[in-house]
Design an enzyme around this catalytic site. Sequence first.
Site: not given
Ligand code: ADP
Ligand code: MG
Length: 716
Positions: A16, A19, A415, A609, A613
């Site tokens: 029910c 209930c 993203d 992903d 983020d």
């Molecule tokens: P998105 O917003 O495209 O997912 P991220 O915030 O993950 O990008 O990273 C931003 C930027 O920081 C990348 O475009 C790159 O230039 C730099 N970056 C981040 N992680 C790495 C890494 N492991 N090796 C080289 N560059 C990196």
């Molecule tokens: Mg990213």
Amino acid sequence: MAENTKKELLLEGLCCANCAAKIETRVKDLPGVNNASMNFVNKVLTIEVDIPENISNVMGMSKQIINRIEPDVIVKERVKNYKKVESKQDIHINQTFIDRLKEKKDLLLIILGAIIYLITFFLSNGSNIKLPLYIIAFLLIGSEVLVKSFKNILKGELFDENFLMSIASIGALAIKQYPEAVGVMLFYQVGEFLQGIAVNHSRKSISALMDIKPDFANLKIGTDLKKVDPNDVNVGDIIIIKPGEKVPLDGNVIDGKSLMNTSNLTGESVPREVEVGSTVLSGFINTTGLLTVKVEKVFGESSIAKILELTENASSKKANAENFITKFARYYTPIVTFSALALAFIPPLIIPGAAFSSWLYRALIFLVISCPCALVISVPLGFFGGIGAASKKGILVKGSNYLEALNDASIVVFDKTGTLTKGVFNVTEIFANTKFDKNALLQYTAFAESYSNHPIATSIVKYYNMPIDTNNISNYTELSGYGVSADVNGKNILAGNSKLMDNNNIQHINIDSFGTIIHVAIDKVYAGYIIISDEIKDDSKVAIKELKKIGIKKIVMLTGDNKKVATIIAEKLGIDEVYSELLPQQKVEILESLYTNMSNKEKLLFVGDGVNDAPVLSRADIGVAMGGLGSDAAIEASDIVIMNDEPSKLVTALKIASRTKHIVVQNIVFALSIKIILLVFGALGFATMWEAVFGDVGVALIAVLNSMRVLNVKKI
Ligand code: ADP
Ligand code: MG
């Protein structure tokens, strides 16, 4: 939520819905209870208390409440079955044995009563045995209802459906409406019976949608194979998966080659190829080859256990529509019942010549319509069905509230990397400064990136394509939004964007190219750069077009990548606004600024992903993680998980949400308007008890059948 402040009760034989709603409200009101949530679909009551010390007391009181409202229900404490796999047979017997036995006995009595009732139609009006036959038929058909209501009166439970039906039919007998009294009881019972079947059927279809739990594992011990419970397998054990079997645990293929049907988890119909070195996840179905797999996670930690936990808890986050109905039910029954009392007694007193029996009859009609059952059953069933339908499509929704909120989405923020683009980069150019060698540059960068999970890092490592000895790497740090820093063979390597170089005062080349540039510095000396470029996912463009078509007002893209890449991709995809070169924290700030231009009702969706983020995922009204399969962090941080990596699944989710809402609203409007019309007609003397019973069980049955339509995912 800590384990020791939360308990689950399984209410076997609960049928029910009203209930169930009452139980929830009363348990919620108990002292020490933070929250209580009744899931009518799987009959589970989840109770959360404030402090662990209160739990046993609260459990005791809750059991009393359940016993008082639903005496026939058998209460059991629930062992989470995704941690401990019950055998299928157990579950089956548990759930239905008692229900079935009861159903059969009641059904026999009802049929017998119905036959006697039929006989009365062939007797002449003056026949002496007519009245006794009516009474016998009434008792046979109504015995269950009468007994239940009697028990409930003793316990002080008045507004219970059985009680109301008993009063209504006994009242009809009292005013000598014999055939009507019996017929109404019969109609009610048949309606309840059909409704029970329909509810059970949809319960079964929903759980079948989510039936992804593996039953056993073939454990390899020496040269022998033993069939064991997946819970008893340890990390490092070797298991064999035969064609046609479900993968029981997450692991790595060490021998064999096969095609996997992943549709259970991803909604994806194209089979996935696996070979030595591939990861297989619990819940996949092995279709062609024999696989030997080394187990990497115990069952309780496997993706599937997480998914099951998530979907099972989903209904405890209720939609506004559900909460509204529960509240509504709380007031509706008493109001209608008191109106019935007034209707029976006031008009005969004030209207000259009004017959008490005729007004009593009208009052009895009110009593029959006073159960809000149709709504209380069909609304949660609709949402649960929506969640089930989404999961069939590889979309996990963590609560009815999120499914409901999707309908108000006005801004979708994506993203870029790994969400709209594949996140699989090709190296298009390597430039080494005069003092350095291209190969050495690539090698150092690949080593420095080898611990990072960023798509950029994995792509560089893949392009390097040589073994990496991690003994040579030390002091690794990931600089979110900038890049990485690590010591390789005693040399410090910085790899990342121009912001990283600026921060370390390293002069670097400024080039304007379409592609993501990874600048590399060795021991703080600029060594050169690697340009990599990503590809847009095949269905990103369609997804964005569709989103606009179904009414999303604005589509925004955020990225940490450079402006040039960002604008080109945004243009190709038809995105309305782009923000580039952002750090994870700045992404949150952009969300805040987007919020300022939105009304309270509008919702913002963020799709990412899960890499860099998480803060945005949790700040958004609805955080959607994409490619969730295998990524625990993304599953944790988000409200909705898209198991594969197709952005167009978002459109599917929105369509399922809208269909669910549509059907739920249909049910609410339908049930309420029929009830109101019948109440008015009843009060005016135009409706008979037959219509009233239709207004009760008939409407409930139709609403339940209607909400089952949500499950039909082919329509999406
Ligand atoms: P998105 O917003 O495209 O997912 P991220 O915030 O993950 O990008 O990273 C931003 C930027 O920081 C990348 O475009 C790159 O230039 C730099 N970056 C981040 N992680 C790495 C890494 N492991 N090796 C080289 N560059 C990196
Ligand atoms: Mg990213």
